[in-house]
Design an enzyme around this catalytic site. Structure first.
Site, PDB file in Angstrom:
ATOM      1  N   GLU A 263      40.731  16.032  22.430  1.00  0.00           N
ATOM      2  CA  GLU A 263      41.131  17.269  23.100  1.00  0.00           C
ATOM      3  C   GLU A 263      42.316  17.946  22.397  1.00  0.00           C
ATOM      4  OE1 GLU A 263      41.701  16.017  27.202  1.00  0.00           O
ATOM      5  OE2 GLU A 263      39.592  16.435  27.583  1.00  0.00           O
TER       6      GLU A 263
ATOM      7  N   ASP B  74      34.434  11.255  32.309  1.00  0.00           N
ATOM      8  CA  ASP B  74      35.828  11.571  32.615  1.00  0.00           C
ATOM      9  C   ASP B  74      36.153  11.443  34.101  1.00  0.00           C
ATOM     10  OD1 ASP B  74      38.399  12.310  32.276  1.00  0.00           O
ATOM     11  OD2 ASP B  74      38.014  14.425  31.902  1.00  0.00           O
TER      12      ASP B  74
ATOM     13  N   GLU C  54      42.034  14.008  40.240  1.00  0.00           N
ATOM     14  CA  GLU C  54      41.718  15.250  39.525  1.00  0.00           C
ATOM     15  C   GLU C  54      40.352  15.803  39.915  1.00  0.00           C
ATOM     16  OE1 GLU C  54      41.734  14.698  35.274  1.00  0.00           O
ATOM     17  OE2 GLU C  54      40.951  16.712  34.878  1.00  0.00           O
TER      18      GLU C  54
HETATM   19  O1  GCW Z   1      40.460  14.196  32.575  1.00  0.00           O
HETATM   20  C1  GCW Z   1      40.939  14.836  31.443  1.00  0.00           C
HETATM   21  C2  GCW Z   1      42.004  15.737  31.956  1.00  0.00           C
HETATM   22  C3  GCW Z   1      43.090  16.031  30.970  1.00  0.00           C
HETATM   23  C4  GCW Z   1      43.571  14.700  30.382  1.00  0.00           C
HETATM   24  C5  GCW Z   1      42.403  14.009  29.711  1.00  0.00           C
HETATM   25  C6  GCW Z   1      42.783  12.639  29.151  1.00  0.00           C
HETATM   26  C7  GCW Z   1      45.788  14.099  29.733  1.00  0.00           C
HETATM   27  O2  GCW Z   1      41.398  16.925  32.413  1.00  0.00           O
HETATM   28  O3  GCW Z   1      44.119  16.699  31.656  1.00  0.00           O
HETATM   29  O4  GCW Z   1      44.646  14.873  29.507  1.00  0.00           O
HETATM   30  O5  GCW Z   1      41.394  13.793  30.645  1.00  0.00           O
HETATM   31  O6  GCW Z   1      42.454  11.668  29.781  1.00  0.00           O
HETATM   32  O7  GCW Z   1      43.354  12.576  28.082  1.00  0.00           O
END
Ligand code: GCW
Length: 694
Positions: free
Chosen positions: A296, A369, A397
């Site tokens: 990311e 995720d 989240e």
């Molecule tokens: O779930 C996603 C989140 C990001 C997060 C990423 C990760 C810290 O939306 O905010 O970044 O995973 O786990 O690195």
């Protein structure tokens, strides 16, 4: 009872008793700050039984700060349980004896009871502390002191929290206020909250914390931050908690004056070694680095044509045998169009056996995720020569932030018990390493944003200590300590908690659907989103819904992500007619009229699931309303308010999702089904630019 008088050393047989002034019943307003350590006064028989234990005696080979804290915690807990404001009189009586040692070990302890004494002992410096918390947990539930016999040791060495906290106090994916780490006022000022944080963590066996976001600021590696980190580490140390930081891979370039961060460049290696030395000079037991690399947009070794192992080993060598590098496996490529669920496995399995001894690879519970439900990550069991750690997300989240009541232990229990088909369950695979939970802790008075989210922090620690515990047992002990010991209360609240996760799955992403949340903030439904730059950011990428059907084909006819699992595991999910309906649309793209095991066509079953989720939340609200007599006014009202939000939002999820699927499949609703309250355009028009945590 010892109260602020120093401890009785040298095997003294002194016991002291409170002159008791029993407080007048439980307070009617509580704000949740005390967490599960509130130790509400015992009553009746339980009170009489504990009264026999009139003092705390400490016997120790070596007096350590930790053993003093253990005695003080016990003292404090007993005072609260006895409901007294104390004066002390020395008498003979049954005692609680702390037999503290100073060894460095895993913290195993025993609590043994007989008529004369309860003895807490163990070989390590944290044994007494863990034993005290173990005993208090039992007593707080109203158990008979004479029946408390514990013999415990943690199932895994690392039981950590990962804070996604930025230096300016913003918490990424935080729904409970600002960061509890006040870097601006540190090192001069350390907030009492950090001590209470340490106490809460120690009470559930957490022994490590990463204090900053994995999307890391290089500030934490600067000289200016080292005294700040030291002050926090010094505060946590007596509670058996080590401090770690997230390290930004490109720091040598960004703050080190180098023109590269290439892990094979000797100047880069020397820079990390110098920084590690500076950290260890200030914090001799510094835990190490957590790294999110090439994920990311974060920098990493691949920026220099190197592998994750090259990057991790370089940092591991800078640390040497002083600590650990925890390298995250949460990666998916910016250019690769392969099913996102396959990418971590593809990148990491070839590196098995190539990581240094002091490297651990940290793997999320599922391959996408932190979704409401995912099958376990195929990396578990697939890297037998690498220590793997499990990373679940405690902050919600994707599960309704802090306003939905969702107890996460059932989700974690599901993954821990999953059989990898490659020599053990996930719990067995991670046993040599540990678990790291993404924290849900913030500056809100109740720490977690909602009272019930405290249960998720608690459950994380308890499962990392003992993954064999059931969600039910954890819910029960948490609720008894946090709210009320009344069996009628516990029966109702535990069943509500246990049903809550499936409810959330059903009103958000039933039958194996995933990632249908709106973009960026991930608040509320956004199944229609299809226009984001990268395909795998779009809910449509995951649902693959169209006129003909719905679901992601991960069998051989599709992405074949299924082939990453052991054959025995893959076999359960290969045939849609036999696949567990909870994972159906994760693995299969199916026509809307696909005949389900329930006998219903898929479309009808999907709607039934949404309806079940909504009905379950209504039921939860009803259950809570019936529990008013057991709960103090403030916390009762807080929870009731949030359940109302959850009721509205569960309906919103259901209605928006059904309206969208109907716009694709053109199907009517089964008889008796309520139509969505609003038009699809209405749901699509909703925007929440200020949603928290983003
Ligand atoms: O779930 C996603 C989140 C990001 C997060 C990423 C990760 C810290 O939306 O905010 O970044 O995973 O786990 O690195």
């Amino acid at each position: 009872m010892m109260i602020g008088r120093g401890l009785v050393n040298r095997c003294a047989a002194l016991a002291v008793l409170f002159l008791a002034f029993v407080a007048g019943g439980p307070a009617r307003a509580e704000d949740g700050y005390a967490l599960w350590l509130r130790h509400a006064p015992l009553e009746g028989e339980a009170l009489e039984r504990l009264r026999r234990f009139s003092g705390v005696v400490i016997e120790e080979e070596a007096s350590t700060e930790t053993s003093r804290l253990a005695a003080a915690e016990l003292d404090r807990g007993l005072k609260l349980l006895l409901g007294v404001y104390a004066d002390e009189i020395v008498v003979d009586g049954s005692v609680i004896r702390l037999d503290c040692k100073a060894g460095d070990g895993d913290g195993r302890f025993t609590v043994a009871s007989d008529e004369d004494e309860i003895r807490i002992s163990g070989p390590d410096k944290t044994s007494c502390l863990y034993g005290v918390y173990g005993l208090l947990r039992e007593l707080s539930q109203g158990k008979d002191p004479l029946s408390v016999n514990l013999d415990e040791k943690p199932a895994m060495p690392l039981r950590m929290l990962n804070h996604w906290d930025n230096p300016d106090g913003h918490v990424e994916r935080g729904y409970s206020g600002r960061s509890i780490f006040d870097w601006w006022r540190l090192p001069e000022h350390l907030d009492q909250r950090l001590i209470d944080y340490a106490r809460a963590n120690a009470s559930i066996g957490i022994n490590g914390t990463v204090v900053n976001n994995v999307n890391a600021s290089p500030l934490f590696l600067t000289d200016r931050y080292i005294p700040k980190l030291k002050r926090v580490a010094d505060a946590l140390r007596p509670y058996g908690i080590k401090l770690y930081i997230s390290a930004r891979f490109s720091a040598p370039h960004e703050i080190g004056g180098l023109d590269t961060a290439d892990p094979l460049d000797p100047r880069v290696q020397a820079w990390w070694k110098e920084r590690a030395d500076a950290l260890y000079a200030a914090i001799p037991d510094f835990g190490g680095f957590l790294v999110k690399a090439n994920s990311e947009g974060q920098p990493g070794p691949q920026d220099y044509g190197r592998t994750h192992a090259d990057g991790a080993n370089m940092m591991a060598r800078a640390i040497g045998d002083r600590g650990t590098v925890i390298w995250r496996a949460f990666v998916y490529s910016e250019v690769d169009a392969t099913d996102r669920a396959k990418q971590a496995y593809a990148e990491f399995v070839p590196l098995d056996g190539k990581f240094d001894e002091n490297v651990i690879v940290q793997v999320k519970n599922g391959a996408i995720d932190f979704q409401p439900r995912e099958p376990f990550h195929p990396l578990f069991g697939a890297m037998p020569h690498t220590r793997l750690m499990l990373e679940p997300q405690i902050t919600k989240e994707y599960l309704g932030f802090s306003t939905h009541l969702v107890f996460l232990a059932p989700m974690w229990e599901e993954v821990l018990r999953a059989d990898t088909g490659r020599g053990g369950t996930v719990a067995q695979v991670i046993a040599p390493a540990g678990m790291a939970g993404v924290a849900n802790i913030g500056s809100d008075r109740n720490w977690s944003g909602s009272h019930f989210d405290q249960a998720n922090w608690y459950a994380f620690g308890r499962l990392a200590w003992d993954p064999g515990l059931t969600s039910e047992a954890i819910a029960r002990e948490w609720a008894a300590q946090t709210f009320s010991r009344e069996p009628a209360f516990l029966d109702a609240v535990v069943s509500m908690m246990l049903a809550s996760r499936q409810a959330a799955v059903d009103y958000m992403t039933p039958l194996g659907l995933t990632h249908q949340m709106d973009t960026g903030h991930h608040y509320g439904p956004g199944p229609w989103v299809a226009d984001l730059a990268r395909p795998e950011w779009n809910p449509m990428y995951y649902s693959r819904a169209d006129k003909g059907g719905i679901g992601f084909d991960r069998t051989a006819s599709g992405s074949n992500a299924l082939s990453q699992y052991a054959p025995s595991v893959a076999a359960q999910w290969n045939d849609p007619r036999k696949t567990d309906p909870e994972y159906l649309l994760w693995f299969h793209h199916l026509p809307w009229d696909f005949p389900m095991q329930s006998g219903k066509p898929l479309w009808n079953e999907l709607i039934a699931r949404y309806d079940h989720g909504v009905a379950e939340v209504d039921r939860m609200a009803g259950t809570w309303a019936s529990l008013e007599p057991y709960v103090d006014d403030q916390r009762f009202a807080d929870v009731a308010d949030f359940l109302r939000i959850q009721q509205q939002e569960a309906r919103w999820w259901r209605d928006a999702s059904i309206a969208y699927w109907q716009s694709l499949n053109g199907l009517g609703l089964p008889e008796g089904t309520c139509p969505p309250e609003h038009s699809l355009d209405y749901y699509r028009s909703l925007t929440f630019p200020e949603a928290p945590g983003n």
